[in-house]
Design a protein around this motif. Sequence first.
Motif, PDB file in Angstrom:
ATOM      1  N   ARG A   1      -6.551  -3.435  -4.267  1.00 25.97           N
ATOM      2  CA  ARG A   1      -5.455  -3.245  -3.325  1.00 25.97           C
ATOM      3  C   ARG A   1      -5.130  -1.769  -3.185  1.00 25.97           C
ATOM      4  O   ARG A   1      -4.842  -1.269  -2.084  1.00 25.97           O
ATOM      5  CB  ARG A   1      -4.232  -4.018  -3.812  1.00 25.97           C
TER       6      ARG A   1
ATOM      7  N   GLN B   1      -5.312   0.733   0.245  1.00 29.98           N
ATOM      8  CA  GLN B   1      -4.266   1.618   0.737  1.00 29.98           C
ATOM      9  C   GLN B   1      -4.752   3.062   0.840  1.00 29.98           C
ATOM     10  O   GLN B   1      -4.357   3.814   1.726  1.00 29.98           O
ATOM     11  CB  GLN B   1      -3.063   1.530  -0.195  1.00 29.98           C
TER      12      GLN B   1
ATOM     13  N   SER C   1      -4.817   5.529   4.035  1.00 29.79           N
ATOM     14  CA  SER C   1      -4.236   6.876   4.021  1.00 29.79           C
ATOM     15  C   SER C   1      -5.222   7.916   4.530  1.00 29.79           C
ATOM     16  O   SER C   1      -4.853   8.844   5.264  1.00 29.79           O
ATOM     17  CB  SER C   1      -3.809   7.232   2.598  1.00 29.79           C
TER      18      SER C   1
ATOM     19  N   GLU D   1       0.618   1.280  10.015  1.00 28.71           N
ATOM     20  CA  GLU D   1       1.365   0.205   9.367  1.00 28.71           C
ATOM     21  C   GLU D   1       1.808  -0.832  10.380  1.00 28.71           C
ATOM     22  O   GLU D   1       1.738  -2.040  10.133  1.00 28.71           O
ATOM     23  CB  GLU D   1       2.585   0.789   8.660  1.00 28.71           C
TER      24      GLU D   1
ATOM     25  N   LYS E   1       5.890   0.575   0.482  1.00 28.96           N
ATOM     26  CA  LYS E   1       6.179   1.977   0.722  1.00 28.96           C
ATOM     27  C   LYS E   1       6.762   2.646  -0.519  1.00 28.96           C
ATOM     28  O   LYS E   1       6.370   3.757  -0.879  1.00 28.96           O
ATOM     29  CB  LYS E   1       7.176   2.111   1.892  1.00 28.96           C
TER      30      LYS E   1
ATOM     31  N   GLU F   1       4.106   3.247  -3.144  1.00 28.50           N
ATOM     32  CA  GLU F   1       3.166   4.301  -2.781  1.00 28.50           C
ATOM     33  C   GLU F   1       3.813   5.678  -2.893  1.00 28.50           C
ATOM     34  O   GLU F   1       3.152   6.666  -3.170  1.00 28.50           O
ATOM     35  CB  GLU F   1       2.671   4.084  -1.346  1.00 28.50           C
TER      36      GLU F   1
END
Length: 817
Positions: free
Chosen positions: A20, A24, A28, A88, A134, A137
């Motif tokens: 996962r 992400q 990015s 997103e 969010k 991260e």
Amino acid sequence: MSEEMKELLKRLAAMEEEMRAMRQDLISLKSGEKRVEQPDRHEPEEPETMEPEELSAPEPENVPESPSEPDFLRGKSALSEEPSSEDEQAVMESEEQREETGEARTPSLSEMMASIGLGGPKESGEEPPEPKQKEEERELPEEAGQPGMAEPDGTPDDQRSMQPPGSYGWLRQPGEEKRVQPGKKDTPPPAPKPVFKEQKPFDFEQQFAVWLPRVFMVILLLGVLWGLKVSFDMGWITEGVRVALGYIGSILLGYLGYRSIRSARRGFGLTLWGGTIVLGILTTFAANQLYGYLPLVPAFLIGIAYIATGIYASVRTKSETLTVFSAIAGFLLPFLLEGEGASGLMFCAYVLILFLSLFYVSIRSRHRVTFYALFLLFNVTLFLYLVLDGIRGGHENLIAATALIQHLALLFFYLKGSIPRFIFTEVLLYVNFVFGIMWIQLFDEPTLQAAYGVLAVLYAALAVYASMLKDPPLQDILSTLAVAATAAFILSFRMDEPAMKLMLLFVVGAAGIWAGLRSGAMRTLAVSGGLYALGALSTVSFGWFQEIFSAEHAVWLMFIGTLALVYAAFYQYRPAWIKTSQVDAALIAGQIVVLIYLFRLSGVLLRDVDLPIGPEWHLRIGLIGLLAFGSFFLQRSAHGRYVAEAGVIEFLVLGAVLMFMPMTGWRGGGYWLSFVVSLLFAAGMTYLFVKVIRGQLASKFRMGVPVIAFLLQFYYFFLLNKLLFSGVREFGWQQESVLFVHTFLLFLFAFVSITAGRKMGWKAVRNAGFIILVVSFLKLFIIDLASVSVVIRAILFTAVGAAGLIYSRTLQKEDGE
């Protein structure tokens, strides 16, 4: 579910989390490329001289190299880019579109495992994944490692295992793991390993396998010996061949033992090596004693070689059994060999060197049983040599010197710390001291006292040295041994006057008690107290003195003087486990000692005075009774409570003893001296009784006032009759006068007893008075009426009748009738 399955689930959940995170990271990276193509309008415009290469995408080294790489170990620059709101929003719209159209979403690994019953997010210790992360991260870049950190190889579990024990991880603070992954539960710490190994149950088969070769080795040796005997008897094997076969057999057993140990059969190999030593020494014994092939020196050297081989093998194999076996063989060797050149000096040197060598091996290998066996074998070997050589065979000084060297060597290594305390215990230190004292007895007299004196000075100096080192336990032990050595030194002298030894023992005992109390050395206090008690018992039991100026009298003076110093030391340096009241109670012992001394001193002083035995004993008992009575007045002093109570009891006991003492001698004389002493005792008892009535004595005496009054009444009655009949015997009164006076005194005593009993409420005293009154009437009408003349009868009846009427009138007046 087993622990292995839970661990597997945790690892799978960790892999899912890593996948996962990689997803992400890819988002990015893509959003970073788009921002390069479409810069943010809020950012300030760069100068025109900026080259386009400087606005390129992130460097390739920041891209994850493998899917299993954890994101928190990468540099900060790789995770500093945030995903754009457009990406997103696109991801969220795709998810909503799938839900509206009913299209199946690709399930996660944890969901697939939960669907087949192998656990899920709850068992793996993680929460279900949420679509929006969010906050997580944003926290990752702050809590990740520093930029440029090297990326370690291996899985996260391997990395955790590489962290130093007792720490929170490389560069991580307490609680940081929870901030990184708030949904993950803390894994419990591993169970601590036990300090002691778990004791295995007794394995009979294993022990059987260990001991069976040893038994068969003995059987084999016996069989070989019997076989050799048959061969010898038949003349098949000559004497030289026998010796050669013995040495060859011992070498063969040693080789086989070596092979067995190399083949992981340690027990069997050690047994063979033990057989090597036995066979070699027996062969050497036969060659020296039976056949005469080997002189003493070569045979002795061969035996030493076998023993040295056994010791070397025990050190290499770390076998305590083989060490003990070699020690037994070594101490037995001198008794198996004989020949020219053998001497006591050679024997003692060999035994001492053997002991020190094996002692070094036992300490180096920390073999406790070997050390105890050596200590016992050394002393037994010297004793056997002394017995075989004769108690007075001329080698006593040499044997004693050897034992003393061994004693001092053990003491030196003990103080140096070379011997562990769990091996050379305190009990063994005392045993070593006792053996040393016993062996010194073998010295001749001038050397005997010198050896004891040196030993006493040595232990005293070592005790002072331990005090300087501030080691109280060691100081206590050494002080105890110093006191004992000093006592042995004093007793070693042959004095014409044993009193000198007693005086020195009192001095040493008192000094040891004072030193033990001052330094808190309980062992020294116990030994010194025992030594002092031994001297006190000897003095009280056998210390009779006949002259004022004599050594025996000096012993008593030394005894009382040192006893006073001992009491002063107890009051000044009283231990915490002793109460002051207990020391006060112990003063009774000193009081009794002083009474005994005064009784004996009075006998010496009255020896030249021509007094009959009765008055002499009355006077001597009167003197110590006076001292006991005077002790009563110490009850108000700081430490005299128990002495005062003991003085009262002692005075009463002396008064009871005095009642049975004759007041005159066999030929008369001394009546009035005994009369005065008896009256003084009666007055003292009356005084104490009045104090009891007024409550001025301890409660233990107030509890039985009526009983004490009855006993005092009995004492008065007995004393009255004793004084009367002793006076009759002393002055030769006539029978009629004796009967007249005795009857009158009986009535008078009965009247006084009844009056006192009625007035004080002492029923026993009143009843006793009535009994005496009845006895007086019976005596008057039965004995006196028939034994006295008419004149004496008239006077007696008139006097008794008048006295009785007066007393009867007094009783009626008291009743009010």
